[in-house]
Design a protein around this motif. Structure first.
Motif, short mmCIF file in Angstrom:
data_model
loop_
_atom_site.label_atom_id
_atom_site.label_comp_id
_atom_site.label_asym_id
_atom_site.label_seq_id
_atom_site.Cartn_x
_atom_site.Cartn_y
_atom_site.Cartn_z
N GLU A 188 -9.19 6.13 -0.60
CA GLU A 188 -8.18 4.94 -1.14
C GLU A 188 -8.39 4.67 -2.54
O GLU A 188 -9.69 4.38 -2.85
CB GLU A 188 -8.60 3.47 -0.28
N LEU A 189 -7.38 4.33 -3.14
CA LEU A 189 -7.46 3.83 -4.58
C LEU A 189 -7.39 2.59 -4.58
O LEU A 189 -6.29 1.95 -4.29
CB LEU A 189 -6.60 4.59 -5.53
N VAL A 190 -8.31 1.70 -5.25
CA VAL A 190 -8.15 0.02 -5.14
C VAL A 190 -8.37 -0.44 -6.30
O VAL A 190 -9.40 0.15 -7.21
CB VAL A 190 -9.01 -0.53 -3.97
N PRO A 191 -7.52 -1.28 -6.87
CA PRO A 191 -8.09 -2.16 -8.18
C PRO A 191 -9.47 -2.50 -7.96
O PRO A 191 -9.82 -3.03 -7.12
CB PRO A 191 -7.03 -3.14 -8.15
N PRO A 192 -10.23 -2.59 -9.20
CA PRO A 192 -11.45 -3.15 -9.02
C PRO A 192 -11.57 -4.75 -8.90
O PRO A 192 -10.64 -5.42 -9.44
CB PRO A 192 -12.05 -2.80 -10.60
N LYS A 193 -12.56 -5.09 -8.36
CA LYS A 193 -12.83 -6.37 -7.93
C LYS A 193 -13.26 -6.89 -9.46
O LYS A 193 -14.34 -6.75 -9.82
CB LYS A 193 -13.72 -6.83 -6.77
N ALA B 253 0.44 8.58 -12.22
CA ALA B 253 1.41 7.57 -11.85
C ALA B 253 0.71 6.82 -10.79
O ALA B 253 0.87 5.44 -10.82
CB ALA B 253 2.51 8.17 -11.30
N MET B 254 0.12 7.51 -9.92
CA MET B 254 -0.75 6.60 -8.82
C MET B 254 -1.83 5.78 -9.48
O MET B 254 -1.90 4.43 -9.14
CB MET B 254 -1.53 7.53 -7.99
N ILE B 255 -2.53 6.22 -10.61
CA ILE B 255 -3.46 5.33 -11.31
C ILE B 255 -2.70 3.94 -11.80
O ILE B 255 -3.33 3.09 -11.96
CB ILE B 255 -4.24 6.19 -12.43
N ASP B 256 -1.50 4.18 -12.58
CA ASP B 256 -0.78 3.21 -12.87
C ASP B 256 -0.30 2.22 -11.89
O ASP B 256 -0.60 0.88 -12.28
CB ASP B 256 0.56 3.56 -13.75
N LEU B 257 -0.10 2.54 -10.67
CA LEU B 257 -0.05 1.89 -9.64
C LEU B 257 -1.11 0.70 -9.43
O LEU B 257 -0.99 -0.54 -9.00
CB LEU B 257 0.55 2.38 -8.21
N VAL B 258 -2.26 1.46 -9.12
CA VAL B 258 -3.50 0.96 -8.84
C VAL B 258 -3.88 -0.18 -10.10
O VAL B 258 -4.28 -1.32 -9.72
CB VAL B 258 -4.67 1.76 -8.88
N GLU B 259 -3.49 0.34 -11.15
CA GLU B 259 -3.69 -0.62 -12.47
C GLU B 259 -2.94 -2.05 -12.31
O GLU B 259 -3.25 -3.00 -12.67
CB GLU B 259 -3.32 0.07 -13.84
N GLN B 260 -1.74 -1.91 -11.86
CA GLN B 260 -0.88 -2.86 -11.27
C GLN B 260 -1.28 -3.80 -10.13
O GLN B 260 -0.62 -4.95 -9.64
CB GLN B 260 0.60 -2.36 -11.29
N GLY B 261 -2.36 -3.42 -9.41
CA GLY B 261 -3.04 -4.18 -8.30
C GLY B 261 -2.58 -3.63 -6.90
O GLY B 261 -2.91 -4.04 -5.87
N GLU B 262 -1.89 -2.41 -6.91
CA GLU B 262 -1.44 -1.74 -5.74
C GLU B 262 -2.62 -0.90 -5.03
O GLU B 262 -3.73 -0.60 -5.82
CB GLU B 262 -0.05 -0.80 -5.89
N MET C 88 0.76 -1.14 -0.06
CA MET C 88 -0.14 0.21 0.18
C MET C 88 0.80 1.12 -0.16
O MET C 88 1.97 1.39 0.63
CB MET C 88 -0.79 0.02 1.31
N HIS C 89 0.38 2.12 -0.84
CA HIS C 89 1.29 3.51 -0.88
C HIS C 89 0.40 4.29 -0.36
O HIS C 89 -0.78 4.40 -0.32
CB HIS C 89 1.40 3.92 -2.39
N ILE C 90 1.10 5.19 0.70
CA ILE C 90 0.48 6.23 1.56
C ILE C 90 1.07 7.60 1.21
O ILE C 90 2.08 7.87 1.10
CB ILE C 90 0.49 6.06 2.97
N ILE C 91 0.10 8.40 0.50
CA ILE C 91 0.73 9.79 -0.18
C ILE C 91 -0.16 10.98 0.32
O ILE C 91 -1.38 10.81 0.53
CB ILE C 91 0.83 9.99 -1.42
N PRO C 92 0.45 12.12 0.42
CA PRO C 92 -0.37 13.47 0.99
C PRO C 92 -1.03 13.64 -0.40
O PRO C 92 -0.81 13.34 -1.51
CB PRO C 92 0.57 14.30 1.37
N LEU C 93 -2.29 14.53 -0.22
CA LEU C 93 -3.15 15.18 -1.42
C LEU C 93 -2.23 15.83 -2.20
O LEU C 93 -2.39 15.50 -3.53
CB LEU C 93 -4.07 15.72 -0.80
N VAL D 296 -3.58 2.77 -3.25
CA VAL D 296 -3.16 3.90 -2.81
C VAL D 296 -3.88 4.75 -1.92
O VAL D 296 -5.28 4.97 -2.16
CB VAL D 296 -2.84 4.87 -3.89
N ARG D 297 -3.56 5.10 -0.44
CA ARG D 297 -4.13 5.76 0.25
C ARG D 297 -3.70 7.05 0.24
O ARG D 297 -2.60 7.56 0.48
CB ARG D 297 -3.92 5.19 1.69
N ILE D 298 -4.87 8.03 0.02
CA ILE D 298 -4.70 9.58 0.07
C ILE D 298 -4.87 10.01 1.51
O ILE D 298 -5.83 10.03 1.90
CB ILE D 298 -5.35 10.15 -0.86
#
Length: 81
Positions: A37-42, A15-24, A1-6, A26-28
């Motif tokens: 939180e950006l999570v990959p779709p189920k 780049a964050m969307i790319d991470l989510v696309e790879q299955g990661e 999980m990546h935790i980043i400020p807004l 991202v918590r904002i």
């Protein structure tokens, strides 16, 4: 999980969307508190088809006299009241 400020998310959204696309995930954070939180779709099981989309099999009711429902309706219409 990546935790980043807004602010970092705004600067690197693609780049964050790319991470989510790879299955990661991202918590904002905003002011140090999680706001999203950006999570990959189920992915649903593609082989599972909803009941309303499944093909139906028509009922085949066999009467003792062998007449179909259409024949009964025609006889009733021709016979009158």
């Amino acid at each position: 999980m990546h935790i980043i400020p807004l602010s970092e998310f705004r600067a690197n959204a693609a780049a964050m969307i790319d991470l989510v696309e790879q299955g990661e995930t991202v918590r904002i954070l905003r002011h140090g508190k999680p706001v999203a939180e950006l999570v990959p779709p189920k992915l649903d099981n593609p082989s599972k088809v909803p009941s309303w989309k499944r093909p139906i099999t028509p009922l085949h009711i066999v009467r003792p006299d062998g007449k179909t429902g259409a024949q009964l309706i025609i006889e009733e219409r021709e016979g009158g009241w």
